[in-house]
Design a protein around this motif. Structure first.
Motif, short mmCIF file in Angstrom:
data_model
loop_
_atom_site.label_atom_id
_atom_site.label_comp_id
_atom_site.label_asym_id
_atom_site.label_seq_id
_atom_site.Cartn_x
_atom_site.Cartn_y
_atom_site.Cartn_z
N VAL A 208 0.83 -1.21 0.00
CA VAL A 208 0.00 0.00 0.00
C VAL A 208 0.87 1.26 0.00
N ALA A 209 1.97 1.24 0.75
CA ALA A 209 2.87 2.39 0.80
C ALA A 209 3.46 2.67 -0.58
N ARG A 210 3.80 1.63 -1.32
CA ARG A 210 4.34 1.82 -2.67
C ARG A 210 3.27 2.42 -3.59
N GLU A 211 2.06 1.98 -3.45
CA GLU A 211 0.97 2.51 -4.27
C GLU A 211 0.74 4.00 -3.98
N ILE A 212 0.73 4.35 -2.70
CA ILE A 212 0.53 5.74 -2.31
C ILE A 212 1.67 6.61 -2.81
N ALA A 213 2.90 6.10 -2.72
CA ALA A 213 4.07 6.86 -3.19
C ALA A 213 3.96 7.15 -4.67
N ARG A 214 3.55 6.15 -5.47
CA ARG A 214 3.40 6.36 -6.91
C ARG A 214 2.32 7.40 -7.19
N ARG A 215 1.21 7.33 -6.49
CA ARG A 215 0.12 8.29 -6.71
C ARG A 215 0.55 9.69 -6.31
N ASP A 216 1.31 9.80 -5.23
CA ASP A 216 1.80 11.12 -4.81
C ASP A 216 2.74 11.70 -5.87
N GLU A 217 3.59 10.86 -6.43
CA GLU A 217 4.51 11.32 -7.48
C GLU A 217 3.73 11.88 -8.67
N ARG A 218 2.70 11.15 -9.08
CA ARG A 218 1.91 11.59 -10.22
C ARG A 218 1.13 12.86 -9.89
N ARG A 219 0.58 12.93 -8.67
CA ARG A 219 -0.18 14.11 -8.27
C ARG A 219 0.72 15.34 -8.24
N ILE A 220 1.90 15.19 -7.67
CA ILE A 220 2.83 16.31 -7.57
C ILE A 220 3.29 16.76 -8.95
N SER A 221 3.57 15.80 -9.82
CA SER A 221 4.00 16.13 -11.18
C SER A 221 2.91 16.90 -11.93
N MET A 222 1.68 16.42 -11.86
CA MET A 222 0.58 17.08 -12.55
C MET A 222 0.31 18.46 -11.96
N ALA A 223 0.28 18.56 -10.63
CA ALA A 223 0.00 19.84 -9.98
C ALA A 223 1.11 20.85 -10.27
N SER A 224 2.35 20.38 -10.40
CA SER A 224 3.46 21.28 -10.70
C SER A 224 3.35 21.83 -12.12
N LYS A 225 2.88 21.00 -13.04
CA LYS A 225 2.65 21.48 -14.41
C LYS A 225 1.54 22.52 -14.44
N ILE A 226 0.48 22.27 -13.68
CA ILE A 226 -0.63 23.22 -13.61
C ILE A 226 -0.17 24.54 -12.99
N ALA A 227 0.71 24.45 -11.99
CA ALA A 227 1.21 25.65 -11.30
C ALA A 227 2.04 26.53 -12.23
N GLN A 228 2.67 25.94 -13.24
CA GLN A 228 3.49 26.67 -14.22
C GLN A 228 4.71 27.33 -13.58
N PHE A 229 5.39 26.58 -12.75
CA PHE A 229 6.66 27.08 -12.20
C PHE A 229 7.66 27.28 -13.34
N PRO A 230 8.50 28.30 -13.25
CA PRO A 230 9.48 28.55 -14.32
C PRO A 230 10.64 27.56 -14.30
N PHE A 231 10.85 26.91 -13.15
CA PHE A 231 11.92 25.93 -13.02
C PHE A 231 11.65 25.12 -11.75
N VAL A 232 12.46 24.09 -11.53
CA VAL A 232 12.32 23.25 -10.34
C VAL A 232 13.35 23.71 -9.30
N ARG A 233 12.86 24.07 -8.12
CA ARG A 233 13.75 24.45 -7.02
C ARG A 233 13.17 23.90 -5.71
N ASP A 234 14.06 23.52 -4.81
CA ASP A 234 13.66 23.05 -3.49
C ASP A 234 14.45 23.77 -2.42
#
Length: 266
Positions: A47-73
């Motif tokens: 279940v943890a692996r499934e949640i991790a994959r879904r979080d990765e996809r959610r973050i990737s999609m939401a980051s595209k929607i946000a339209q950040f000019p670059f990736v920074r942490d």
């Protein structure tokens, strides 16, 4: 116990949309077996692996929607290079409690001091914590609002800009606002006031915003709402870009001014 047909198990996982487990089934089961997990532990592992994959996809999609000019942490930000910045305060902002409360953040400082880096990093952290985010430069935002106003679609555009839980407006002050643009920005701030958070970066102190907006009265009204529930963070360090040029010998410091280093041809 009845033997489990592999293809049937994959079909069931697919039907339940457990695609991370489905795609890595053999590898995950082998790892669980090697680790001698109990059934409960193995289930939690899958279940943890499934949640991790879904979080990765959610973050990737939401980051595209946000339209950040670059990736920074935040891990990539050099706090030692900006001693005027309180790293603890930035880490506190990364908890996103201010977004939950609909508060505002103003990041102020000279060009090149890392304001946009911090804005993007905080925006990405907000996405990780399931908040919706949109990033836009001040120039683009003003153009959007002006066009919507001209087309009779201002209310619709303001409604769209009010939807993200966090709206990041970058580079206020680099270009002066026209009088009408200042009024449009005021409407946006009013629409989001105590409903959704704003993170604004600017190279100008709040005391200079009257000249930025071209109208001291409108600037005061905007700041009245922005500063009511806010954190104002001022960076007083040098530009990262100029520091690197100085290190490479392209610039030299003369008093308070930066001048190009003479070449042999000069």
């Amino acid at each position: 116990m009845k033997a489990v047909d592999h293809e049937m198990l994959v079909t069931h996982l697919d039907r339940l949309k457990l695609t991370a487990i489905r795609d890595q089934l053999d590898t995950l089961l082998d790892e669980a077996a090697r680790s001698k997990m109990t059934l409960r532990e193995a289930l939690a592992f899958l279940v943890a692996r499934e949640i991790a994959r879904r979080d990765e996809r959610r973050i990737s999609m939401a980051s595209k929607i946000a339209q950040f000019p670059f990736v920074r942490d935040l891990d990539g930000f050099d706090f030692e290079a900006q001693p005027s910045l309180d790293a603890g305060q930035i880490r506190e902002l990364a908890t996103c409690r201010w977004i939950a409360h609909g508060d505002m953040v103003l990041l102020l400082g000279p060009p090149g001091t890392g304001k946009t880096h911090l804005a993007v990093a905080l925006g990405r952290e907000a996405i990780r914590q399931s908040y919706s985010v949109q990033f836009v430069t001040a120039a683009t935002l003003v153009a959007m609002l002006a066009k919507a106003h001209q087309d009779g679609q201002l209310d619709k555009q303001l409604t769209l800009l009010a939807r993200p839980k966090l709206l990041i407006v970058d580079e206020i002050g680099y270009l002066p606002f026209e009088a009408n643009a200042a009024h449009l920005f005021f409407q946006l701030v009013s629409r989001r006031y105590e409903r959704g958070s704003l993170l604004i970066t600017s190279n100008r102190s709040v005391g200079e915003w009257g000249s930025v907006f071209g109208d001291a009265v409108v600037a005061t009204a905007i700041l009245d709402r922005l500063l009511h529930h806010s954190s104002v963070i001022t960076i007083r360090g040098d530009s990262y870009r100029l520091r690197e040029k100085r290190r490479s010998g392209l610039l030299q410091k003369t008093g308070a001014a930066l001048e190009p280093r003479p070449t042999a041809a000069q």
